[in-house]
Design a protein around this motif. Structure first.
Motif, PDB file in Angstrom:
ATOM      1  N   TYR A  99     -10.584  -4.722   8.785  1.00  0.00           N
ATOM      2  CA  TYR A  99      -9.677  -5.105   9.869  1.00  0.00           C
ATOM      3  C   TYR A  99     -10.339  -4.806  11.220  1.00  0.00           C
ATOM      4  CZ  TYR A  99      -6.883  -4.391   5.655  1.00  0.00           C
ATOM      5  OH  TYR A  99      -6.427  -4.403   4.363  1.00  0.00           O
ATOM      6  N   LYS A 100     -11.373  -5.567  11.525  1.00  0.00           N
ATOM      7  CA  LYS A 100     -12.204  -5.269  12.696  1.00  0.00           C
ATOM      8  C   LYS A 100     -11.435  -5.377  14.006  1.00  0.00           C
ATOM      9  CE  LYS A 100     -16.602  -6.608  10.572  1.00  0.00           C
ATOM     10  NZ  LYS A 100     -17.745  -7.548  10.590  1.00  0.00           N
ATOM     11  N   LYS A 101     -10.673  -6.445  14.187  1.00  0.00           N
ATOM     12  CA  LYS A 101      -9.929  -6.638  15.442  1.00  0.00           C
ATOM     13  C   LYS A 101      -8.881  -5.548  15.627  1.00  0.00           C
ATOM     14  CE  LYS A 101      -9.684 -10.245  17.631  1.00  0.00           C
ATOM     15  NZ  LYS A 101     -10.217 -10.698  18.937  1.00  0.00           N
ATOM     16  N   GLU A 102      -8.223  -5.192  14.524  1.00  0.00           N
ATOM     17  CA  GLU A 102      -7.218  -4.131  14.597  1.00  0.00           C
ATOM     18  C   GLU A 102      -7.878  -2.789  14.930  1.00  0.00           C
ATOM     19  OE1 GLU A 102      -7.574  -6.404  12.335  1.00  0.00           O
ATOM     20  OE2 GLU A 102      -5.667  -7.178  11.559  1.00  0.00           O
ATOM     21  N   TYR A 103      -9.070  -2.559  14.368  1.00  0.00           N
ATOM     22  CA  TYR A 103      -9.782  -1.316  14.654  1.00  0.00           C
ATOM     23  C   TYR A 103     -10.214  -1.283  16.118  1.00  0.00           C
ATOM     24  CZ  TYR A 103     -12.658   2.809  13.819  1.00  0.00           C
ATOM     25  OH  TYR A 103     -13.176   4.086  13.854  1.00  0.00           O
ATOM     26  N   GLU A 104     -10.582  -2.429  16.663  1.00  0.00           N
ATOM     27  CA  GLU A 104     -10.920  -2.498  18.092  1.00  0.00           C
ATOM     28  C   GLU A 104      -9.704  -2.121  18.944  1.00  0.00           C
ATOM     29  OE1 GLU A 104     -12.302  -6.477  18.589  1.00  0.00           O
ATOM     30  OE2 GLU A 104     -14.199  -6.117  17.551  1.00  0.00           O
ATOM     31  N   ALA A 105      -8.525  -2.571  18.535  1.00  0.00           N
ATOM     32  CA  ALA A 105      -7.302  -2.185  19.244  1.00  0.00           C
ATOM     33  C   ALA A 105      -7.075  -0.682  19.122  1.00  0.00           C
ATOM     34  CB  ALA A 105      -6.102  -2.952  18.688  1.00  0.00           C
ATOM     35  N   GLY A 106      -7.414  -0.119  17.957  1.00  0.00           N
ATOM     36  CA  GLY A 106      -7.308   1.324  17.771  1.00  0.00           C
ATOM     37  C   GLY A 106      -8.263   2.081  18.682  1.00  0.00           C
ATOM     38  N   LEU A 107      -9.450   1.534  18.905  1.00  0.00           N
ATOM     39  CA  LEU A 107     -10.412   2.167  19.818  1.00  0.00           C
ATOM     40  C   LEU A 107      -9.900   2.127  21.257  1.00  0.00           C
ATOM     41  CD1 LEU A 107     -13.806   0.813  18.406  1.00  0.00           C
ATOM     42  CD2 LEU A 107     -12.947   3.162  18.289  1.00  0.00           C
ATOM     43  N   TRP A 108      -9.232   1.021  21.611  1.00  0.00           N
ATOM     44  CA  TRP A 108      -8.602   0.948  22.935  1.00  0.00           C
ATOM     45  C   TRP A 108      -7.522   2.034  23.059  1.00  0.00           C
ATOM     46  CZ3 TRP A 108      -3.710   0.385  24.869  1.00  0.00           C
ATOM     47  CH2 TRP A 108      -3.587   0.083  26.237  1.00  0.00           C
ATOM     48  N   ALA A 109      -6.752   2.200  21.986  1.00  0.00           N
ATOM     49  CA  ALA A 109      -5.715   3.243  21.968  1.00  0.00           C
ATOM     50  C   ALA A 109      -6.332   4.623  22.134  1.00  0.00           C
ATOM     51  CB  ALA A 109      -4.921   3.164  20.660  1.00  0.00           C
ATOM     52  N   LYS A 110      -7.461   4.850  21.497  1.00  0.00           N
ATOM     53  CA  LYS A 110      -8.166   6.142  21.606  1.00  0.00           C
ATOM     54  C   LYS A 110      -8.493   6.459  23.065  1.00  0.00           C
ATOM     55  CE  LYS A 110     -12.658   8.171  20.326  1.00  0.00           C
ATOM     56  NZ  LYS A 110     -12.255   9.456  19.708  1.00  0.00           N
ATOM     57  N   GLU A 111      -9.027   5.473  23.781  1.00  0.00           N
ATOM     58  CA  GLU A 111      -9.376   5.683  25.193  1.00  0.00           C
ATOM     59  C   GLU A 111      -8.138   5.885  26.051  1.00  0.00           C
ATOM     60  OE1 GLU A 111     -12.460   6.144  26.339  1.00  0.00           O
ATOM     61  OE2 GLU A 111     -12.986   6.059  24.208  1.00  0.00           O
ATOM     62  N   GLU A 112      -7.079   5.139  25.753  1.00  0.00           N
ATOM     63  CA  GLU A 112      -5.840   5.241  26.528  1.00  0.00           C
ATOM     64  C   GLU A 112      -5.181   6.601  26.318  1.00  0.00           C
ATOM     65  OE1 GLU A 112      -3.356   3.233  29.326  1.00  0.00           O
ATOM     66  OE2 GLU A 112      -5.380   2.890  28.549  1.00  0.00           O
ATOM     67  N   ILE A 113      -5.169   7.074  25.082  1.00  0.00           N
ATOM     68  CA  ILE A 113      -4.586   8.383  24.776  1.00  0.00           C
ATOM     69  C   ILE A 113      -5.369   9.497  25.461  1.00  0.00           C
ATOM     70  CG2 ILE A 113      -4.206  10.052  22.904  1.00  0.00           C
ATOM     71  CD1 ILE A 113      -3.645   7.554  21.102  1.00  0.00           C
ATOM     72  N   LYS A 114      -6.683   9.384  25.445  1.00  0.00           N
ATOM     73  CA  LYS A 114      -7.521  10.400  26.106  1.00  0.00           C
ATOM     74  C   LYS A 114      -7.284  10.400  27.610  1.00  0.00           C
ATOM     75  CE  LYS A 114     -12.239  12.183  26.227  1.00  0.00           C
ATOM     76  NZ  LYS A 114     -13.638  11.972  25.753  1.00  0.00           N
ATOM     77  N   LYS A 115      -7.135   9.214  28.189  1.00  0.00           N
ATOM     78  CA  LYS A 115      -6.920   9.099  29.633  1.00  0.00           C
ATOM     79  C   LYS A 115      -5.557   9.653  30.042  1.00  0.00           C
ATOM     80  CE  LYS A 115      -6.148   4.982  31.329  1.00  0.00           C
ATOM     81  NZ  LYS A 115      -6.402   3.567  31.720  1.00  0.00           N
ATOM     82  N   VAL A 116      -4.537   9.377  29.255  1.00  0.00           N
ATOM     83  CA  VAL A 116      -3.169   9.769  29.611  1.00  0.00           C
ATOM     84  C   VAL A 116      -2.856  11.217  29.233  1.00  0.00           C
ATOM     85  CG1 VAL A 116      -0.719   9.306  29.196  1.00  0.00           C
ATOM     86  CG2 VAL A 116      -2.326   7.402  29.470  1.00  0.00           C
ATOM     87  N   LEU A 117      -3.241  11.618  28.017  1.00  0.00           N
ATOM     88  CA  LEU A 117      -2.857  12.935  27.507  1.00  0.00           C
ATOM     89  C   LEU A 117      -4.015  13.925  27.425  1.00  0.00           C
ATOM     90  CD1 LEU A 117      -0.463  11.955  24.575  1.00  0.00           C
ATOM     91  CD2 LEU A 117       0.154  12.570  26.916  1.00  0.00           C
ATOM     92  N   GLY A 118      -5.244  13.434  27.555  1.00  0.00           N
ATOM     93  CA  GLY A 118      -6.401  14.321  27.403  1.00  0.00           C
ATOM     94  C   GLY A 118      -6.661  14.700  25.961  1.00  0.00           C
ATOM     95  N   VAL A 119      -6.085  13.947  25.016  1.00  0.00           N
ATOM     96  CA  VAL A 119      -6.265  14.210  23.590  1.00  0.00           C
ATOM     97  C   VAL A 119      -7.270  13.201  23.039  1.00  0.00           C
ATOM     98  CG1 VAL A 119      -5.166  14.320  21.325  1.00  0.00           C
ATOM     99  CG2 VAL A 119      -3.920  15.093  23.355  1.00  0.00           C
TER     100      VAL A 119
END
Length: 274
Positions: free
Chosen positions: A124-144
């Motif tokens: 599920y490459k496209k879905e995993y790419e969306a997950g990577l976007w989520a990873k960056e967003e979570i780090k930016k917002v929560l520092g996690v």
């Protein structure tokens, strides 16, 4: 629309046209009370869910941290744009609940594991790419900083929310079978497969379509008898390893590959062995 129940600063329950709906928007309920009019300029999303789902979503919106809810909604919106497809409304419950629990565990120092990360990343490459976007967003917002295993969990939630996708259980089953096959190939061929290699990707792609044929009851591609005998003789070790993998699949999952498919898998194994 008038407010029937306030869930948090960004979400309320309304009755509109005789139907219960959940309305969301940044600051939509700030300093509001029941029976106040919902400000139209702040409405971002409106949900009409089945009664049981609506109750569950209301509970989540009323109890989970607003930052977690907001992140989940942003991830869903990004995923729909990235996949260029709408997602099932249930993802607003499933992903929000999962994400908040995962973030709580990480903040408390508990690890997150996912044995199927490599398979999910490939399938599920496209879905995993969306997950990577989520990873960056979570780090930016929560520092996690969420690990790759959690990225894979998010990707799987996104995949199963696609309108024409199989259920979570079916998607996990496919990934599990693929992982087991790769492990059996390694065991019986006496090698270690690098998940980033092109030969691994070719093997998994071939196996994925082979499993689809089994599930759909489609015919397998035939093989010339002379070619079959040549593979058996020239690549005997790879063919024997493929036979053992096929025997495992039949015993463990009742998946029966014909001899032609065993030969094609043997060719992939031979490429890996080289």
């Amino acid at each position: 629309m008038r407010i029937f129940k306030i869930l948090n600063n960004n979400a309320v329950v309304v009755y509109d046209g005789g139907q219960e709906k959940i309305v969301m928007g940044k600051g939509l309920a700030f300093q509001k009370k029941r029976n106040d009019i919902v400000p139209k300029n702040k409405i971002e999303k409106i949900f009409l869910l089945r009664e049981q789902s609506s109750e569950k979503f209301q509970q989540l919106l009323a109890t989970l941290p607003e930052a977690h809810i907001d992140l989940a909604e942003r991830i869903i919106s990004y995923a729909e744009g990235h996949l260029e497809a709408p997602l099932n409304d249930h993802i607003h419950i499933a992903l929000t609940d999962h994400l908040s629990f995962a973030l709580e565990r990480l903040e408390q120092g508990f690890p997150i594991h996912n044995k199927l990360t490599h398979e999910i990343k490939f399938l599920y490459k496209k879905e995993y790419e969306a997950g990577l976007w989520a990873k960056e967003e979570i780090k930016k917002v929560l520092g996690v900083d969420i690990p790759p295993d959690e990225v894979a969990h998010i990707a799987l939630h996104i995949h199963t929310a696609k309108m024409d996708s199989p259920s979570m259980q079916e998607s996990l089953q496919t990934a599990t079978v693929l992982r087991d096959i790769v492990e059996k190939v390694e065991e019986n061929a006496g090698l270690t497969i690098e998940e980033t290699s092109i030969n691994y990707q070719r093997l998994v792609t071939h196996l994925r379509y082979a499993l689809s044929r089994v599930e759909e009851g489609s015919q397998f591609e035939p093989i010339d008898e002379d070619m079959l005998e040549l593979i058996k003789m020239k690549y005997s070790d790879a063919f024997q390893a493929s036979e053992k993998v096929a025997a495992f699949l039949k015993a463990e999952y009742s998946i029966d590959f014909p001899e032609s498919e065993i030969a094609y898998i043997a060719l992939h194994i031979q490429r890996l062995m080289k």
